[in-house]
Design a protein around this motif. Structure first.
Motif, PDB file in Angstrom:
ATOM      1  N   VAL A   1       0.901  -1.411  -0.589  1.00 21.77           N
ATOM      2  CA  VAL A   1       0.134   0.056  -0.055  1.00 21.77           C
ATOM      3  C   VAL A   1       0.612   1.166   0.070  1.00 21.77           C
ATOM      4  O   VAL A   1       0.346   2.168  -0.535  1.00 21.77           O
TER       5      VAL A   1
ATOM      6  N   GLN B   1       0.392   4.441  -3.111  1.00 14.49           N
ATOM      7  CA  GLN B   1       0.808   5.393  -2.406  1.00 14.49           C
ATOM      8  C   GLN B   1       1.999   6.618  -3.041  1.00 14.49           C
ATOM      9  O   GLN B   1       1.379   7.411  -3.269  1.00 14.49           O
TER      10      GLN B   1
ATOM     11  N   SER C   1      -4.381   6.192  -4.863  1.00 11.62           N
ATOM     12  CA  SER C   1      -4.843   5.710  -3.783  1.00 11.62           C
ATOM     13  C   SER C   1      -5.182   4.421  -3.393  1.00 11.62           C
ATOM     14  O   SER C   1      -5.775   3.409  -4.468  1.00 11.62           O
ATOM     15  N   ALA C   2      -4.733   4.163  -2.673  1.00 13.01           N
ATOM     16  CA  ALA C   2      -5.203   2.367  -1.977  1.00 13.01           C
ATOM     17  C   ALA C   2      -5.365   1.883  -1.160  1.00 13.01           C
ATOM     18  O   ALA C   2      -5.333   2.898  -0.060  1.00 13.01           O
ATOM     19  N   VAL C   3      -5.885   1.043  -1.222  1.00 16.86           N
ATOM     20  CA  VAL C   3      -6.266   1.036   0.703  1.00 16.86           C
ATOM     21  C   VAL C   3      -6.203  -0.695   1.244  1.00 16.86           C
ATOM     22  O   VAL C   3      -6.606  -1.177   0.494  1.00 16.86           O
TER      23      VAL C   3
ATOM     24  N   VAL D   1      -9.913   3.910  -6.059  1.00 22.24           N
ATOM     25  CA  VAL D   1      -9.041   3.614  -4.781  1.00 22.24           C
ATOM     26  C   VAL D   1      -8.814   1.992  -5.525  1.00 22.24           C
ATOM     27  O   VAL D   1      -9.274   0.671  -5.818  1.00 22.24           O
TER      28      VAL D   1
END
Lengths: 259, 259
Positions: A86, A90, A95-97, A141
């Motif tokens: 992650v 970034q 955008s990562a989760v 995301v």
């Protein structure tokens, strides 16, 4: 026409080595359109288990997960590997989760019943929270999914990463044109394990049964392919097994599955 | 009038013991209205470090974080502790998502510069992504935040959990009437560490300086209170330091901070 969604499962040596992982994340981030990353991290888990004096037991490429081993896989998969991926995404302005199945209840599982083998805290997927995943994907995301699920009663469970990827692909096949890529260090499914160039271009169910019977396809490759064929049957558009070069050219190389 | 948001930071022995943790999570889930949970997990990290043969070094209640220690805290905080809390909240029908600072870029930090002490991979918070947090909170999702941040360049960093909670409280004080509770195993800030009932009801900055000079308040309590006062100055409505009983009665017991 449905929009494309690319789900990449990355595992094996690609994840263990910081350099190949960084290179993979770069390639992954360049894939056009919506995407999900599912990762393994098995060898790190084995190494940490060893360092902690916990014995690793594998049956047919699947890890027997006692209470102590569960702690290790949660730490390594949902913690160490997941958060590093992650952070790197970034840094590439994606955008990562990072999610495990418990987060937003995205993947619920049931502890596997004991038949011949007691797999311990291993979960078989019973439900994917499509709505929550679509919320994230539609907002650009990138979900980065660790192969840890939960039973809805507070218990975390260990789930095979290939299965996790395949279940996500199936669940999202109604909303997107899903291509699912299993990426690892080899060029594809090999006819001769000693010859890295003996890639099987197209594998159908019949040939799969044949190769399995002959022992050409064995071990961890079997659940991977079982998962792949199951996903194809449930409306996933394309399944490919390749090394990370596949990411760079629209998945035109490696092994393609066909029913 | 602004809606209330409760941010609870839980740490110490509460997190280490599965029974007290489960009891805490029950109480936390019963708090009315919007909420965020920030957790530590320091003692587990110390135990895992020890088991892996990594030496733990603390200065003024803060952990010196070399590359190996960083791996451990990422595993333990963002993996083991975080995901177990999330799974338990889901079992109570609370939608929760486990986050470290890298997830959705919620908390960005800068590696601390070396002055007298090289803290290693320790991050000082430089930015909180309020928009992403509001998106979650406004959708009744409970963010469960592990004290790991990132620098935006792919590097994870270790950040004090009290600081993390305080930074979130400050960042959200414009949008919500924020109450921030630091929960641990003691009833509050004690005047006599040997007497669990010597709780200081109200602590203002002047008294804090006095008690600090006298050595009544020391060690890990100092950064906790520094963080608390900093948050009060930046518009956070209420700061309380208490044991988990505080959660059950609207935070009417424990130590209240005042400027």
């Amino acid at each position: 026409m449905q929009e494309r969604l690319t789900i990449v499962k990355v595992g094996g040596k690609v994840v263990e080595n910081p350099e190949t992982l960084t290179s993979f994340i770069n390639d992954f981030s360049n894939i056009a359109g919506k995407k999900i990353l599912v990762h393994g991290g098995g060898r790190s888990a084995t190494a940490i288990s060893e360092a902690l004096g916990i014995e690793t037991q594998m049956v047919d490429g699947r890890r027997i997960t006692d209470a102590e081993t569960l702690k290790v896989v949660v730490m390594v998969y949902a913690g160490l590997v997941n958060k590093n991926i992650v952070a790197q995404l970034q840094s590439l302005n994606k955008s990562a989760v990072g999610l495990c199945g418990a987060d937003l209840d995205v993947v619920r599982a049931k502890k596997r019943e004991v038949k011949d083998i007691d797999y311990g805290y291993v979960g078989d997927v019973v439900g994917v929270n499509v709505e929550q995943l679509l919320d994230l994907i539609n907002n650009d995301v990138v979900p980065v999914v660790a192969p840890i699920t939960h039973d809805g009663k507070g218990q975390l469970l260990n789930t095979n990463a290939d299965t996790m990827a395949s279940e996500l692909a199936k669940a999202l096949a109604m909303d997107y044109k899903v291509q699912l890529a299993f990426c690892f260090e080899k060029k594809g499914v090999l006819k001769d394990p000693e010859d890295d160039n003996s890639v099987i271009d197209t594998l159908d169910t019949e040939l799969f049964q044949e190769y399995k019977a002959e022992g050409i396809i064995s071990d961890g490759m079997i659940p991977k392919l079982d998962n792949g064929f199951a996903a194809l049957k449930r409306g996933v558009d394309k399944i490919v097994i390749s090394n990370t070069d596949g990411l760079k050219n629209g998945f035109s190389q490696g092994t393609n599955l066909k029913l």
